[in-house]
Design a protein around this motif. Structure first.
Motif, PDB file in Angstrom:
ATOM      1  N   PRO A  97       0.806  -1.221   0.000  1.00 36.83           N
ATOM      2  CA  PRO A  97       0.000   0.000   0.000  1.00 36.83           C
ATOM      3  C   PRO A  97       0.843   1.278   0.000  1.00 36.83           C
ATOM      4  O   PRO A  97       1.919   1.321   0.580  1.00 36.83           O
ATOM      5  CB  PRO A  97      -0.807  -0.096   1.291  1.00 36.83           C
ATOM      6  N   VAL A  98       0.309   2.292  -0.686  1.00 35.82           N
ATOM      7  CA  VAL A  98       0.946   3.600  -0.765  1.00 35.82           C
ATOM      8  C   VAL A  98      -0.096   4.688  -0.503  1.00 35.82           C
ATOM      9  O   VAL A  98      -1.287   4.495  -0.738  1.00 35.82           O
ATOM     10  CB  VAL A  98       1.623   3.843  -2.131  1.00 35.82           C
ATOM     11  N   GLU A  99       0.391   5.828  -0.048  1.00 34.11           N
ATOM     12  CA  GLU A  99      -0.474   6.995   0.168  1.00 34.11           C
ATOM     13  C   GLU A  99      -0.969   7.484  -1.192  1.00 34.11           C
ATOM     14  O   GLU A  99      -0.206   7.587  -2.148  1.00 34.11           O
ATOM     15  CB  GLU A  99       0.305   8.096   0.865  1.00 34.11           C
ATOM     16  N   ALA A 100      -2.265   7.775  -1.282  1.00 37.68           N
ATOM     17  CA  ALA A 100      -2.860   8.262  -2.529  1.00 37.68           C
ATOM     18  C   ALA A 100      -2.295   9.623  -2.888  1.00 37.68           C
ATOM     19  O   ALA A 100      -1.832  10.368  -2.028  1.00 37.68           O
ATOM     20  CB  ALA A 100      -4.378   8.347  -2.387  1.00 37.68           C
ATOM     21  N   GLY A 101      -2.371   9.956  -4.150  1.00 39.14           N
ATOM     22  CA  GLY A 101      -1.911  11.252  -4.620  1.00 39.14           C
ATOM     23  C   GLY A 101      -2.809  12.382  -4.142  1.00 39.14           C
ATOM     24  O   GLY A 101      -3.873  12.165  -3.562  1.00 39.14           O
ATOM     25  N   SER A 102      -2.390  13.585  -4.441  1.00 35.70           N
ATOM     26  CA  SER A 102      -3.089  14.766  -3.924  1.00 35.70           C
ATOM     27  C   SER A 102      -4.499  14.924  -4.484  1.00 35.70           C
ATOM     28  O   SER A 102      -5.392  15.394  -3.781  1.00 35.70           O
ATOM     29  CB  SER A 102      -2.264  16.024  -4.208  1.00 35.70           C
ATOM     30  N   ILE A 103      -4.733  14.530  -5.712  1.00 41.93           N
ATOM     31  CA  ILE A 103      -6.072  14.705  -6.293  1.00 41.93           C
ATOM     32  C   ILE A 103      -7.082  13.813  -5.577  1.00 41.93           C
ATOM     33  O   ILE A 103      -8.108  14.277  -5.103  1.00 41.93           O
ATOM     34  CB  ILE A 103      -6.063  14.436  -7.811  1.00 41.93           C
ATOM     35  N   LEU A 104      -6.775  12.532  -5.474  1.00 44.60           N
ATOM     36  CA  LEU A 104      -7.687  11.621  -4.770  1.00 44.60           C
ATOM     37  C   LEU A 104      -7.781  12.008  -3.299  1.00 44.60           C
ATOM     38  O   LEU A 104      -8.866  12.032  -2.723  1.00 44.60           O
ATOM     39  CB  LEU A 104      -7.233  10.169  -4.904  1.00 44.60           C
ATOM     40  N   GLY A 105      -6.651  12.343  -2.707  1.00 45.23           N
ATOM     41  CA  GLY A 105      -6.644  12.722  -1.298  1.00 45.23           C
ATOM     42  C   GLY A 105      -7.494  13.942  -1.016  1.00 45.23           C
ATOM     43  O   GLY A 105      -8.205  14.002  -0.006  1.00 45.23           O
ATOM     44  N   THR A 106      -7.472  14.915  -1.918  1.00 50.77           N
ATOM     45  CA  THR A 106      -8.270  16.127  -1.743  1.00 50.77           C
ATOM     46  C   THR A 106      -9.759  15.837  -1.830  1.00 50.77           C
ATOM     47  O   THR A 106     -10.546  16.317  -1.027  1.00 50.77           O
ATOM     48  CB  THR A 106      -7.885  17.185  -2.803  1.00 50.77           C
ATOM     49  N   HIS A 107     -10.164  15.043  -2.799  1.00 49.19           N
ATOM     50  CA  HIS A 107     -11.587  14.757  -2.979  1.00 49.19           C
ATOM     51  C   HIS A 107     -12.115  13.747  -1.955  1.00 49.19           C
ATOM     52  O   HIS A 107     -13.216  13.902  -1.447  1.00 49.19           O
ATOM     53  CB  HIS A 107     -11.874  14.260  -4.390  1.00 49.19           C
ATOM     54  N   ALA A 108     -11.323  12.719  -1.670  1.00 46.07           N
ATOM     55  CA  ALA A 108     -11.787  11.665  -0.771  1.00 46.07           C
ATOM     56  C   ALA A 108     -11.608  12.034   0.691  1.00 46.07           C
ATOM     57  O   ALA A 108     -12.368  11.591   1.540  1.00 46.07           O
ATOM     58  CB  ALA A 108     -11.050  10.370  -1.065  1.00 46.07           C
ATOM     59  N   GLY A 109     -10.591  12.817   1.000  1.00 50.98           N
ATOM     60  CA  GLY A 109     -10.313  13.151   2.385  1.00 50.98           C
ATOM     61  C   GLY A 109      -9.645  12.000   3.099  1.00 50.98           C
ATOM     62  O   GLY A 109      -9.410  10.935   2.530  1.00 50.98           O
ATOM     63  N   PRO A 110      -9.321  12.195   4.364  1.00 53.79           N
ATOM     64  CA  PRO A 110      -8.639  11.140   5.113  1.00 53.79           C
ATOM     65  C   PRO A 110      -9.553   9.942   5.369  1.00 53.79           C
ATOM     66  O   PRO A 110     -10.758  10.083   5.471  1.00 53.79           O
ATOM     67  CB  PRO A 110      -8.270  11.829   6.431  1.00 53.79           C
ATOM     68  N   GLY A 111      -8.945   8.771   5.430  1.00 50.70           N
ATOM     69  CA  GLY A 111      -9.698   7.563   5.754  1.00 50.70           C
ATOM     70  C   GLY A 111     -10.255   6.811   4.571  1.00 50.70           C
ATOM     71  O   GLY A 111     -11.011   5.870   4.731  1.00 50.70           O
ATOM     72  N   ALA A 112      -9.853   7.173   3.346  1.00 51.41           N
ATOM     73  CA  ALA A 112     -10.327   6.463   2.159  1.00 51.41           C
ATOM     74  C   ALA A 112      -9.350   5.336   1.813  1.00 51.41           C
ATOM     75  O   ALA A 112      -8.177   5.389   2.159  1.00 51.41           O
ATOM     76  CB  ALA A 112     -10.461   7.415   0.974  1.00 51.41           C
ATOM     77  N   GLY A 113      -9.858   4.340   1.129  1.00 51.39           N
ATOM     78  CA  GLY A 113      -9.018   3.236   0.677  1.00 51.39           C
ATOM     79  C   GLY A 113      -9.401   2.833  -0.738  1.00 51.39           C
ATOM     80  O   GLY A 113     -10.548   3.034  -1.151  1.00 51.39           O
ATOM     81  N   GLY A 114      -8.449   2.297  -1.466  1.00 49.05           N
ATOM     82  CA  GLY A 114      -8.740   1.914  -2.838  1.00 49.05           C
ATOM     83  C   GLY A 114      -7.839   0.818  -3.362  1.00 49.05           C
ATOM     84  O   GLY A 114      -6.773   0.535  -2.810  1.00 49.05           O
ATOM     85  N   ILE A 115      -8.299   0.217  -4.442  1.00 46.54           N
ATOM     86  CA  ILE A 115      -7.561  -0.828  -5.149  1.00 46.54           C
ATOM     87  C   ILE A 115      -7.524  -0.434  -6.629  1.00 46.54           C
ATOM     88  O   ILE A 115      -8.568  -0.159  -7.222  1.00 46.54           O
ATOM     89  CB  ILE A 115      -8.253  -2.197  -5.030  1.00 46.54           C
ATOM     90  N   ALA A 116      -6.339  -0.382  -7.186  1.00 48.77           N
ATOM     91  CA  ALA A 116      -6.186  -0.118  -8.621  1.00 48.77           C
ATOM     92  C   ALA A 116      -5.865  -1.445  -9.311  1.00 48.77           C
ATOM     93  O   ALA A 116      -4.944  -2.146  -8.905  1.00 48.77           O
ATOM     94  CB  ALA A 116      -5.071   0.885  -8.870  1.00 48.77           C
ATOM     95  N   ALA A 117      -6.655  -1.799 -10.304  1.00 49.24           N
ATOM     96  CA  ALA A 117      -6.432  -3.038 -11.056  1.00 49.24           C
ATOM     97  C   ALA A 117      -5.972  -2.681 -12.462  1.00 49.24           C
ATOM     98  O   ALA A 117      -6.603  -1.876 -13.143  1.00 49.24           O
ATOM     99  CB  ALA A 117      -7.710  -3.857 -11.127  1.00 49.24           C
ATOM    100  N   PHE A 118      -4.863  -3.259 -12.864  1.00 44.04           N
ATOM    101  CA  PHE A 118      -4.315  -3.079 -14.218  1.00 44.04           C
ATOM    102  C   PHE A 118      -4.553  -4.386 -14.960  1.00 44.04           C
ATOM    103  O   PHE A 118      -3.880  -5.379 -14.709  1.00 44.04           O
ATOM    104  CB  PHE A 118      -2.834  -2.733 -14.139  1.00 44.04           C
ATOM    105  N   TRP A 119      -5.566  -4.378 -15.830  1.00 44.86           N
ATOM    106  CA  TRP A 119      -5.984  -5.606 -16.513  1.00 44.86           C
ATOM    107  C   TRP A 119      -5.058  -5.918 -17.668  1.00 44.86           C
ATOM    108  O   TRP A 119      -4.517  -5.037 -18.297  1.00 44.86           O
ATOM    109  CB  TRP A 119      -7.415  -5.467 -17.003  1.00 44.86           C
ATOM    110  N   LYS A 120      -4.925  -7.189 -17.964  1.00 42.06           N
ATOM    111  CA  LYS A 120      -4.052  -7.655 -19.062  1.00 42.06           C
ATOM    112  C   LYS A 120      -4.609  -7.223 -20.401  1.00 42.06           C
ATOM    113  O   LYS A 120      -5.765  -7.036 -20.583  1.00 42.06           O
ATOM    114  CB  LYS A 120      -3.899  -9.164 -19.018  1.00 42.06           C
TER     115      LYS A 120
END
Length: 163
Positions: free
Chosen positions: A140-163
């Motif tokens: 896990p890594v800290e989200a970037g500023s754009i997601l962090g600004t909109h989501a605020g603290p306490g958000a979580g996510g999964i990024a999937a890179f499909w084949k």
């Protein structure tokens, strides 16, 4: 974005022409899906994405929006009620459904805002997917500023890179 940037760097190192790199990057952009839950409605209210009434009711009822970002569009997948762990479990369930429909992703990344424990909870919930599908993990890594600004603290996510 990291997965796409890494792909571009690999193509540059192998000497691919710029036009081919551009075509591949645009194609690969459509192969990335972000599943996230938002545990605080304050930032969504401040940005005008939800009304004050929605934020108030959501806070009282402990509703967490579940969102999916694909091809530049953000779609609300639903809402989780209760704790952030429930929100995390719901986005993992959605990923599992997409794996049944699309096959295994090539890579999965875990992101969080503000609290590294969120990322660790998601990583643990994804354990069988990492190992059972031979998926390359990231985070896990800290989200970037754009997601962090909109989501605020306490958000979580999964990024999937499909084949």
């Amino acid at each position: 974005q990291l997965f796409i940037a890494q792909s571009a760097a690999e193509m540059i190192q192998t000497g691919e022409p710029l036009a081919r790199i551009k075509t591949e990057i645009l194609k690969r952009t459509s192969n990335v899906t972000l599943y996230a839950y938002i545990s605080s409605l304050t930032n969504l209210k401040a940005s005008g994405r939800i009304s004050g009434l929605e934020a108030f009711l959501g806070s009282i009822l402990k509703l967490y929006p579940l969102v999916e970002a694909k091809d530049g569009d953000i779609v609300v997948m639903g809402k989780a009620r209760g704790t952030r762990i429930i929100g995390g479990n719901r986005i993992v369930e959605r990923l599992r459904k997409d794996i049944k429909d699309k096959g295994s992703p090539a890579r999965l990344g875990i992101i969080y805002t503000g609290d590294p424990e969120i990322g660790e909870e998601l990583k643990k919930a994804l354990g069988d997917i990492w190992q059972g599908n031979h998926v390359e993990p990231f985070g896990p890594v800290e989200a970037g500023s754009i997601l962090g600004t909109h989501a605020g603290p306490g958000a979580g996510g999964i990024a999937a890179f499909w084949k």
